[in-house]
Write an enzyme that holds these catalytic residues in place. Structure first.
Site, PDB file in Angstrom:
ATOM      1  N   GLY A  24       0.829  -1.199   0.000  1.00 36.70           N
ATOM      2  CA  GLY A  24       0.000   0.000   0.000  1.00 36.70           C
ATOM      3  C   GLY A  24       0.865   1.252   0.000  1.00 36.70           C
ATOM      4  O   GLY A  24       1.936   1.302  -0.616  1.00 36.70           O
ATOM      5  N   SER A  25       0.422   2.279   0.741  1.00 39.34           N
ATOM      6  CA  SER A  25       1.039   3.607   0.634  1.00 39.34           C
ATOM      7  C   SER A  25       2.434   3.728   1.234  1.00 39.34           C
ATOM      8  O   SER A  25       3.113   4.727   0.988  1.00 39.34           O
ATOM      9  CB  SER A  25       0.118   4.650   1.279  1.00 39.34           C
ATOM     10  OG  SER A  25      -1.089   4.729   0.554  1.00 39.34           O
ATOM     11  N   VAL A  26       2.911   2.736   2.006  1.00 37.13           N
ATOM     12  CA  VAL A  26       4.302   2.818   2.465  1.00 37.13           C
ATOM     13  C   VAL A  26       5.261   2.706   1.283  1.00 37.13           C
ATOM     14  O   VAL A  26       6.457   2.983   1.405  1.00 37.13           O
ATOM     15  CB  VAL A  26       4.657   1.740   3.526  1.00 37.13           C
ATOM     16  CG1 VAL A  26       4.047   2.053   4.865  1.00 37.13           C
ATOM     17  CG2 VAL A  26       4.281   0.357   3.063  1.00 37.13           C
ATOM     18  N   PHE A  27       4.718   2.333   0.123  1.00 39.82           N
ATOM     19  CA  PHE A  27       5.530   2.212  -1.089  1.00 39.82           C
ATOM     20  C   PHE A  27       5.695   3.553  -1.815  1.00 39.82           C
ATOM     21  O   PHE A  27       6.593   3.701  -2.648  1.00 39.82           O
ATOM     22  CB  PHE A  27       4.861   1.197  -2.034  1.00 39.82           C
ATOM     23  CG  PHE A  27       5.652   0.860  -3.260  1.00 39.82           C
ATOM     24  CD1 PHE A  27       6.750   0.030  -3.192  1.00 39.82           C
ATOM     25  CD2 PHE A  27       5.292   1.370  -4.503  1.00 39.82           C
ATOM     26  CE1 PHE A  27       7.485  -0.288  -4.331  1.00 39.82           C
ATOM     27  CE2 PHE A  27       6.009   1.064  -5.644  1.00 39.82           C
ATOM     28  CZ  PHE A  27       7.112   0.226  -5.553  1.00 39.82           C
ATOM     29  N   LYS A  28       4.854   4.533  -1.493  1.00 44.16           N
ATOM     30  CA  LYS A  28       4.862   5.805  -2.237  1.00 44.16           C
ATOM     31  C   LYS A  28       6.213   6.523  -2.236  1.00 44.16           C
ATOM     32  O   LYS A  28       6.588   7.125  -3.253  1.00 44.16           O
ATOM     33  CB  LYS A  28       3.757   6.722  -1.704  1.00 44.16           C
ATOM     34  CG  LYS A  28       2.359   6.253  -2.104  1.00 44.16           C
ATOM     35  CD  LYS A  28       1.258   7.033  -1.402  1.00 44.16           C
ATOM     36  CE  LYS A  28      -0.116   6.503  -1.805  1.00 44.16           C
ATOM     37  NZ  LYS A  28      -1.208   7.110  -1.031  1.00 44.16           N
TER      38      LYS A  28
END
Length: 689
Positions: free
Chosen positions: A425-429
């Site tokens: 999820g958004s920890v990849f952004k």
């Protein structure tokens, strides 16, 4: 007359020469015949002896008995002969016998006997034992062995015994960075029953033992009714932890129950480090066969999972042995071979037990995983998978009920989550941000034209839209996109970067590559087949969805690049005194980009509107990123679940990086459910030990 005399003399000389020649030929033939006969005789004797040796190697002791002469048979029965060889073979762990015939010669005192000189090499539990020996064979229609116990060892008399003394090696301990023990050779409580002391209510006592130990009464009865059992014997039923004082005290109140101390591998952290440390159990036949050159035998223990298995060769000690001959009174006559005991080496880890404990406690009610690492050195401080199991139960013997519960538990306590790969999820952004800045497809100052809570590139996407939680207004630039975790911004960024470039750059971060770490981890990926299929998958990948899967430790290594000027640290688990770091990936992006992302992630925590603001600690400069990963079959799937992530690092003193993930956080706040867990680690460990 003179001529006749000379002729007669010449004739006589010729006759003599002929006689001598014929005699010589006859003698030569006789000599050759004798040589041939002796050689043939020796060959037959040697063949008979070789048949005996081959049977010895095959452990065909009955055949060996048939190869000995009648006089020898009169002194030992076939049953005793076979049992003597079996006892010696099993007793000294004899795997192989190699016999080489050196020479044959006639017996000085009996021409009907052939002496055979041979050299023996035995592969025993104590190592290779080599010695010379002499045997005797007698011809009686066929060659037979004149047998005595000296045919086994030259010093062995018929009434002597061969003994082996074992000096048990200590298995190495597993310790954390502060020398707190995670695994050691300790003691446990062996619960047993003395049949003769069960009293008049034996059935009731056995029922009580069965209930307390979770061992079926049928199993207890089977052990107590074994043919060797005497009324005064202590019959072991089950081994439990010495820590279980209450259970031990209650069991001792049952008539006939007794508790003995037993050596056992002990795991003090129990569930909290089970997936990391693993456990040992008795080696099985298949494992002995696979490791046949390593000297394992029945009854030995071997690492089955975790570090116990990975570092088996380091931790495992080697028993010392002495094989000796003793007379009928048990007095030692001669040592045949001895080897010194070699204890296993201790294994010191970079793990901090206190951080491991705290992270486990925080996640203990959930199915989740956590990693703590020093991002400057790569020292892994904690590796947690929840729920877990107690490795002591595996060492001491699982009950059927406990094994069933572990396997049927929906949260899968036997499954190692820190070893797996998961949707980030958004920890990849921040990864997409770094690639966008590097390829100049993102300008951190430029605001994208985004409004509303959903977006699609064009009508070719049909009913598919990228959605976001917060329409925070303008500017929709990089810092605000990270602070508010804007899916649309990063979907557009991924499209701008392009599939080919994004995939190439993700490989630079190690996706699709084996993680260089002592403990095998699942490979991270950006697509199951290594190639994104379409624009929608590309857009979803930009914010950590699509088919992006990351291993938690790999994610920690990626986040280390934001405080290491664009260099990804190599994680490690085996402690070294210098704390020397090693780079896994050099210069993935520039120091300027690393500083930009680090400052933006600090605002994710410090900004009151940031998704990670709950982790804010006055005086501590935390950079963090939340992530709520949706796990569902389609965009319209309302029954899917969510993974909640939070990653944070202290940027002022970057010696602690923590990542935590909990499953099934839908309706529980998504990633916000995990943020307080990570915050608590930093509240307790501002400076990593």
């Amino acid at each position: 007359m003179k001529m006749n005399f000379l002729n007669n003399k010449l004739y006589k000389n010729k006759k003599l020469v002929l006689f001598v020649f014929v005699f010589a030929v006859i003698m030569l033939i006789a000599f050759i015949s004798i040589l041939w006969w002796n050689k043939a005789k020796a060959t037959l004797a040697k063949e008979a002896f070789n048949s005996y040796v081959n049977a010895w190697n095959k452990k065909d002791f009955k055949f060996m008995y048939n190869m000995i002469d009648e006089d020898s048979k009169s002194k030992i029965s076939e049953v005793d002969f076979v049992q003597r060889y079996k006892n010696i073979h099993n007793g000294i762990g004899l795997k192989k016998v190699d016999v080489k015939v050196k020479s044959l010669e006639k017996n000085k005192y009996d021409k009907g006997i052939e002496n055979i000189n041979f050299e023996v090499t035995m592969d025993t539990a104590a190592g290779k034992l080599t010695f010379s020996n002499v045997g005797e064979l007698r011809k009686n229609k066929t060659w037979k062995i004149i047998w005595s116990s000296k045919m086994i060892f030259p010093e062995l008399e018929n009434e002597d015994k061969v003994w082996i003394n074992t000096l048990n090696a200590k298995r190495g301990e597993i310790k954390d960075r502060n020398n707190k023990t995670l695994a050691l050779d300790g003691t446990a409580a062996e619960i047993g029953i003395i049949p003769g002391k069960l009293g008049n209510e034996a059935d009731k006592s056995k029922e009580e033992v069965s209930k307390a130990l979770q061992v079926p009464v049928e199993d207890i009865n089977k052990k107590l009714s074994a043919s060797y059992v005497q009324s005064y014997m202590f019959i072991p039923i089950k081994t439990i932890s010495e820590d279980d004082k209450e259970k031990i005290d209650s069991l001792l109140k049952i008539p006939g129950v007794m508790v003995n101390e037993k050596k056992a591998r002990v795991y003090p952290l129990k569930e909290k480090a089970a997936h990391l440390v693993g456990y040992v159990q008795a080696i099985n036949a298949d494992e002995i066969e696979k490791n046949k050159d390593a000297g394992y035998k029945n009854g030995d223990v071997v690492g089955k999972t975790g570090l116990e298995k990975i570092y088996e060769k380091v931790l495992r000690g080697k028993n010392g042995y002495e094989i000796y001959i003793a007379n009928k009174n048990g007095k030692k006559k001669k040592t045949l071979i001895s080897t010194a005991v070699k204890n296993g080496e201790d294994l010191k880890l970079t793990i901090d037990s206190d951080i491991q404990n705290l992270l486990y406690d925080e996640l203990s009610k959930d199915a989740g995983a956590a990693v703590a690492m020093n991002p400057k050195t790569g020292e892994v401080l904690a590796l947690v998978s929840t729920p877990s199991y107690n490795p002591n139960d595996f060492v001491m013997g699982l009950s059927q009920d406990l094994w069933k519960n572990l396997n049927e538990d929906k949260k899968k306590p036997l499954y190692n989550r820190f070893q797996s790969n998961l949707c980030p999820g958004s920890v990849f952004k921040p990864v997409t941000a770094a690639i966008g800045l590097k390829t100049k497809k993102i300008d951190k100052e430029v605001s994208k034209n985004i409004s509303g809570l959903k977006w699609q590139k064009d009508k070719s996407w049909g009913s598919y839209f990228v959605t976001r939680v917060d329409d925070y207004g303008q500017p929709t630039n990089l810092i605000n996109a990270l602070v508010h975790s804007d899916n649309i911004y990063f979907a557009q960024a991924a499209l701008d970067i392009g599939k080919g470039t994004l995939q190439t750059e993700l490989k630079e971060f190690g996706l699709g590559e084996k993680i260089p770490f002592e403990y095998a981890m699942s490979k991270s990926q950006f697509d199951a087949d290594g190639d994104m299929k379409d624009e929608i998958q590309l857009a979803d990948s930009g914010y950590g969805q699509g088919q992006i899967l990351l291993n938690p430790l790999h994610l920690a290594a990626i986040y280390s690049s934001f405080v290491n000027s664009g260099n990804m640290i190599k994680p490690y688990l085996k402690y070294n005194e210098t704390g020397k770091s090693e780079i896994w990936k050099n210069n993935i992006f520039s120091k300027e980009i690393a500083d930009t992302i680090s400052k933006d992630l600090t605002q994710v925590v410090e900004n009151p509107g940031g998704t990670g603001h709950e982790a804010y600690i006055p005086g501590l400069n935390l950079a963090g990123k939340t992530g709520t990963a949706e796990i569902k079959l389609s965009q319209g799937d309302v029954n899917g679940t969510e993974l909640g992530w939070f990653a944070a690092v202290n940027t002022d003193n970057p010696n602690l990086l923590v990542i935590a993930m909990a499953q099934d956080v839908k309706e529980r706040g998504g990633s916000h459910y995990v943020v307080p867990m990570v915050k608590k680690v930093f509240e307790n460990f501002n400076v990593a030990k």
